[in-house]
Design a protein around this motif. Structure first.
Motif, PDB file in Angstrom:
ATOM      1  N   GLY A 471       0.807  -1.217   0.000  1.00 47.10           N
ATOM      2  CA  GLY A 471       0.000   0.000   0.000  1.00 47.10           C
ATOM      3  C   GLY A 471       0.835   1.259   0.000  1.00 47.10           C
ATOM      4  N   TYR A 472       1.887   1.283   0.833  1.00 45.45           N
ATOM      5  CA  TYR A 472       2.674   2.505   1.000  1.00 45.45           C
ATOM      6  C   TYR A 472       3.493   2.828  -0.236  1.00 45.45           C
ATOM      7  CZ  TYR A 472       5.606   6.000   3.306  1.00 45.45           C
ATOM      8  OH  TYR A 472       6.252   7.164   3.650  1.00 45.45           O
ATOM      9  N   PHE A 473       4.157   1.825  -0.814  1.00 40.98           N
ATOM     10  CA  PHE A 473       5.086   2.092  -1.912  1.00 40.98           C
ATOM     11  C   PHE A 473       4.423   2.102  -3.285  1.00 40.98           C
ATOM     12  CE2 PHE A 473       8.131   0.738   1.383  1.00 40.98           C
ATOM     13  CZ  PHE A 473       9.019   1.796   1.310  1.00 40.98           C
ATOM     14  N   THR A 474       3.292   1.418  -3.451  1.00 37.22           N
ATOM     15  CA  THR A 474       2.624   1.492  -4.760  1.00 37.22           C
ATOM     16  C   THR A 474       1.842   2.780  -4.921  1.00 37.22           C
ATOM     17  OG1 THR A 474       0.613   0.378  -3.978  1.00 37.22           O
ATOM     18  CG2 THR A 474       2.367  -1.021  -4.892  1.00 37.22           C
ATOM     19  N   GLU A 475       1.294   3.315  -3.826  1.00 38.93           N
ATOM     20  CA  GLU A 475       0.407   4.483  -3.859  1.00 38.93           C
ATOM     21  C   GLU A 475      -0.794   4.233  -4.758  1.00 38.93           C
ATOM     22  OE1 GLU A 475       3.413   7.625  -4.785  1.00 38.93           O
ATOM     23  OE2 GLU A 475       2.845   8.395  -2.797  1.00 38.93           O
ATOM     24  N   ARG A 476      -1.257   2.996  -4.760  1.00 41.77           N
ATOM     25  CA  ARG A 476      -2.447   2.621  -5.521  1.00 41.77           C
ATOM     26  C   ARG A 476      -3.592   2.331  -4.545  1.00 41.77           C
ATOM     27  NH1 ARG A 476       0.771   4.457  -8.674  1.00 41.77           N
ATOM     28  NH2 ARG A 476       1.659   3.355 -10.486  1.00 41.77           N
ATOM     29  N   GLN A 477      -4.814   2.266  -5.066  1.00 38.12           N
ATOM     30  CA  GLN A 477      -5.939   1.856  -4.245  1.00 38.12           C
ATOM     31  C   GLN A 477      -5.789   0.363  -3.943  1.00 38.12           C
ATOM     32  OE1 GLN A 477      -8.344   4.277  -3.183  1.00 38.12           O
ATOM     33  NE2 GLN A 477      -6.628   5.443  -4.008  1.00 38.12           N
ATOM     34  N   ILE A 478      -6.021  -0.013  -2.698  1.00 34.53           N
ATOM     35  CA  ILE A 478      -5.773  -1.388  -2.259  1.00 34.53           C
ATOM     36  C   ILE A 478      -7.076  -2.050  -1.809  1.00 34.53           C
ATOM     37  CG2 ILE A 478      -4.567  -2.837  -0.571  1.00 34.53           C
ATOM     38  CD1 ILE A 478      -2.680  -1.605  -2.593  1.00 34.53           C
ATOM     39  N   VAL A 479      -7.275  -3.279  -2.260  1.00 33.38           N
ATOM     40  CA  VAL A 479      -8.343  -4.134  -1.743  1.00 33.38           C
ATOM     41  C   VAL A 479      -7.701  -5.046  -0.704  1.00 33.38           C
ATOM     42  CG1 VAL A 479      -9.995  -5.964  -2.283  1.00 33.38           C
ATOM     43  CG2 VAL A 479      -9.660  -4.062  -3.890  1.00 33.38           C
ATOM     44  N   ASP A 480      -8.054  -4.841   0.546  1.00 34.57           N
ATOM     45  CA  ASP A 480      -7.442  -5.579   1.661  1.00 34.57           C
ATOM     46  C   ASP A 480      -8.156  -6.912   1.836  1.00 34.57           C
ATOM     47  OD1 ASP A 480      -6.321  -6.508   3.987  1.00 34.57           O
ATOM     48  OD2 ASP A 480      -6.552  -4.638   5.099  1.00 34.57           O
ATOM     49  N   LEU A 481      -7.526  -7.984   1.393  1.00 31.76           N
ATOM     50  CA  LEU A 481      -8.163  -9.301   1.422  1.00 31.76           C
ATOM     51  C   LEU A 481      -8.398  -9.816   2.839  1.00 31.76           C
ATOM     52  CD1 LEU A 481      -6.109 -10.992  -1.439  1.00 31.76           C
ATOM     53  CD2 LEU A 481      -8.418 -10.059  -1.585  1.00 31.76           C
TER      54      LEU A 481
END
Length: 577
Positions: A471-481
Motif C-alpha cells: 500500500g505505501y510504496f505502490t500508492e495505488r488503491q488497495i483491496v485488503d483481502l
C-alpha cells in the motif's frame, strides 16, 4: 559505566535498522514491519490532505489500533524525504523512545530501591538487552511507546504516593488518559495504575483521587469513542471486529494460553525466576514493585483473553507482552539485589527452583515450541545448540555461584544480565547476523510493491493480504483481502482452520468478484486449488505464484510483471519507474 547500557541500546538498534534496509538499483530503502507500514500509509494520506484513511477513495475505515503513533507517523511524513527514506525517521524516533525508556527504568528503580545502586544497574541492563522491545520498536511498531507511557505512569504514580502534591496528581491523570490513545489495550495498565494510585492515596484525599484518576481514563475512552463514531461510524476500531468479533472465547483462551507458555519459554523464564526471588524475600520496594507485577499480570491476562497476537512465536515474540517486559525487568533487578541478604535456606530454595525448572525449559526450547505461528512470517530460526543447551547450563552454574557469593555484588550483576540476555540471545543473534524473518518478508514485499508501481498506472487497484509495503510504496488503491482496512471483511464470521488473530476472515466473491481489482498480489492465507479456480473463473489470468491480473484490465503491463516474476531481485523493472 552508567552510560554503557544506553550506548549498547543505540548500537544494537542501529545495527538492526541497518540489517532491515536494503539497496535497489543503487538506492537504499528503509522499511518497517508490514503492520507499521499500514499506519505509515494512514499518516501519509493525512498529511497529503486525504484524511486519516487508508485508501483515498471510498469511505474511511479505522484499520489501525495505534492512534497516537499513527498521528506521530503523519508528522514524520511531513519531512521532505522520498518514500524510501521516510521509514528511517520512524526508526530514529523509536531509538529516542528506547533511550527514554532506559531513563525511566533507572528513575523507577531508584525510587523503589534508593539504597541500592546494584538494583538500578541491573534493571537498566536488563532493559537495554531486552530483545523483544528493541526489535519491535526498530521495526516501527508502537511497542516502545507503550512501554514509555506505562513506565511514565508508574513513575508519576510512585511520585504522587510519595509527595501527595496536587501537580503530581494532575500530571498522572493526564499521562494515563493520554496512554489510552497509543493503543486501546493500554487501558488495562492505565486502570491498574489509576486504581493503585487512588488506593495508596492519603485517606483524606482518596475519594478525590479515585474520581480524578478513574475519571481521566474513562473520559479519554469516551472522547475517543465519540471521535471514532463521528469519523468512522463505528464505536470500536475495525481491527476489533476483525480479530475478536465472532471468535469464541474458548478458541481465544486456548491459543492465548498456548502462546503464553511459548512466550514464557522464550522470553519470560529468566526475569520471572528473578522476580520470584523478590517475592520470596519481600525486601526493598515491596509496594511499588507490587504495582509493576500487577501491570505485568494484567497484561498477560489480556493477552490470553484476546488469543494473543497474530505474530506470537515469531522472532520478536508477543507485542502485547513485550511492552511490559521493562516493568518485569525492574522487579527482577530487585530480586537479584535481595538475594544478597537472604538466609541460606532461602538461597537453597531459589536454587532448587532454578534446578527444577531449567531442564523443562531446555527441552521445550530444543523442541522449538512455536504453536500457531503466522505462516506469512514463519517461526524464528532454531537456536544454535550452544544457545539452546550449553548456555543455560553455564548460566545455571553462574546462578549457583552467585547465590553463595557474599563478598562482591558484581557476580549478581553478571548473573542477572546473563540470564535475561540468554532469553533474547537467539533473537538478537539472528537479527544482527542476517535479515530476520519479518525483515526479509518486508524487504521482499517492498521490491514487489516497487515492481507493481512500475507495471501499473495510477488508476489501478491491487488486492493483497499484506497491505503494508504494497500500500505505501505502490500508492495505488488497495483491496485488503484480510479485512484490516475493509469493514465488510472485518464483520464477517470467521472461516475454518486454526485461529490466528486477524487472519481468519476473507471473502473471495466480495473482494474479487464484486470489487474487481486489476491485480491480485498475494491472495489468501490458506489458498487452495478451489480458491485459485474461483479467482480464474472471475476472469483473471495467473502471471506467477499468487499473482493474478484481470484479463480485461488495460492498466497493467503484464510483460513487465512476468519479467519481475522471473527475476525479482534484478531491479530492472523498478529502475524503469
Amino acid at each position: 559505566m552508567r552510560r554503557l547500557p544506553y550506548v549498547t541500546t543505540i548500537a544494537i538498534a542501529l545495527a538492526y535498522a541497518r540489517r532491515q534496509s536494503f539497496v535497489v538499483g543503487g538506492d537504499r530503502y528503509f522499511v518497517l514491519f508490514d503492520d507499521a507500514m499500514i499506519s505509515m500509509r494512514y499518516g501519509r494520506n493525512l498529511t497529503s490532505g486525504h484524511g486519516l484513511a487508508y485508501n483515498t477513495a471510498g469511505h474511511a475505515v479505522e484499520g489501525f489500533t495505534n492512534p497516537l503513533w499513527t498521528l506521530w507517523m503523519s508528522v514524520l511524513n511531513l519531512a521532505p524525504l522520498p518514500l524510501r527514506l521516510a521509514s528511517l525517521m520512524v526508526v530514529l524516533s523509536g531509538l529516542v523512545i528506547l533511550l527514554v525508556n532506559l531513563y525511566l527504568v533507572e528513575r523507577i528503580a531508584r525510587l523503589l530501591s534508593p539504597e541500592s545502586g546494584l538494583a538500578v544497574t541491573i534493571a537498566v541492563w536488563l532493559t537495554a538487552l531486552c530483545g523483544p522491545v528493541l526489535m519491535w520498536t526498530v521495526l516501527g511498531m508502537e511497542v516502545g511507546l507503550v512501554s514509555l507511557v506505562t513506565l511514565l505512569g508508574v513513575f508519576l504514580c510512585l511520585r504522587w504516593i510519595e509527595s501527595g502534591a496536587t501537580a503530581d496528581m494532575w500530571w498522572l491523570a493526564v499521562v494515563i488518559a493520554l496512554s489510552t490513545t497509543v493503543r486501546p489495550d493500554v487501558t488495562v495498565a492505565a486502570f491498574v495504575i489509576a486504581f493503585y494510585a487512588a488506593w495508596r492515596s492519603p485517606p483524606e484525599r482518596r475519594r478525590v483521587a479515585f474520581i480524578v484518576f478513574i475519571g481521566a481514563v474513562v473520559l479519554a475512552l469516551v472522547a475517543q469513542t465519540l471521535v471514532r463514531l463521528a469519523y468512522y461510524g463505528e464505536p470500536l476500531p475495525n481491527t476489533y471486529y476483525l480479530k475478536v468479533s465472532g471468535i469464541s472465547l474458548q478458541a481465544r483462551l486456548r491459543r492465548g494460553l498456548l502462546h503464553l507458555v511459548a512466550e514464557g519459554i522464550q522470553h519470560l523464564y529468566a526475569p520471572v525466576l528473578l522476580a520470584v526471588a523478590w517475592l520470596l524475600t519481600r525486601r526493598a520496594g515491596r509496594r511499588g514493585a507490587g504495582l509493576l507485577l500487577l501491570i505485568v499480570a494484567a497484561q498477560l491476562a489480556y493477552s490470553v483473553y484476546v488469543g494473543g497476537d497474530s505474530y506470537d512465536g515469531g522472532e520478536a515474540g508477543s507485542r502485547y507482552i513485550a511492552a511490559v517486559l521493562p516493568c518485569l525487568a525492574i522487579v527482577a533487578a530487585l530480586g537479584v539485589d535481595a538475594l544478597r541478604f537472604v538466609s541460606g535456606r532461602a538461597r537453597t530454595a531459589f536454587a532448587a527452583l532454578g534446578l527444577l525448572s531449567l531442564p523443562a525449559v531446555m527441552l521445550l526450547r530444543a523442541a522449538n515450541v512455536q504453536p500457531g505461528v503466522n505462516s506469512q512470517l514463519g517461526p524464528s530460526a532454531r537456536d544454535p545448540a550452544l544457545l539452546r543447551i550449553l548456555l543455560p547450563l553455564v548460566l545455571l552454574g553462574a546462578v549457583l555461584a552467585a547465590l553463595w557469593s557474599r563478598r562482591s555484588s558484581w557476580p549478581l550483576v553478571v548473573l542477572a544480565v546473563a540470564l535475561v540476555a540468554a532469553s533474547s540471545a537467539h533473537h538478537l543473534d539472528g537479527a544482527l547476523r542476517q535479515p530476520s524473518g519479518a525483515a526479509a518478508f518486508d524487504q521482499r514485499m517492498t521490491r514487489y510493491a516497487l515492481a507493481l508501481r512500475s507495471a501499473t498506472d495510477r488508476e489501478a487497484t491491487i488486492a493483497t493480504g499484506a497491505a503494508g509495503e504494497l500500500g505505501y510504496f505502490t500508492e495505488r488503491q488497495i483491496v485488503d483481502l484480510l479485512g484490516y482496512t475493509d469493514d465488510h471483511i472485518a464483520h464477517l464470521a470467521p472461516t475454518g482452520g486454526a485461529f490466528i488473530p486477524g487472519h481468519n476472515k476473507f471473502d473471495v466473491s466480495y473482494s474479487i468478484g464484486v470489487l474487481r481489482p486489476d491485480v491480485i498480489a498475494g491472495t489468501f492465507p490458506r489458498q487452495s486449488e478451489a480458491v485459485r479456480a474461483q479467482i480464474i473463473g472471475y476472469g483473471y489470468e495467473e502471471i506467477g505464484t499468487q499473482l493474478f491480473v484481470r484479463r480485461d484490465s488495460t492498466r497493467v503491463d503484464r510483460d513487465a510483471l512476468r519479467a519481475f516474476v522471473a527475476d525479482p531481485t534484478s531491479g530492472a523493472l523498478i529502475l524503469s519507474r
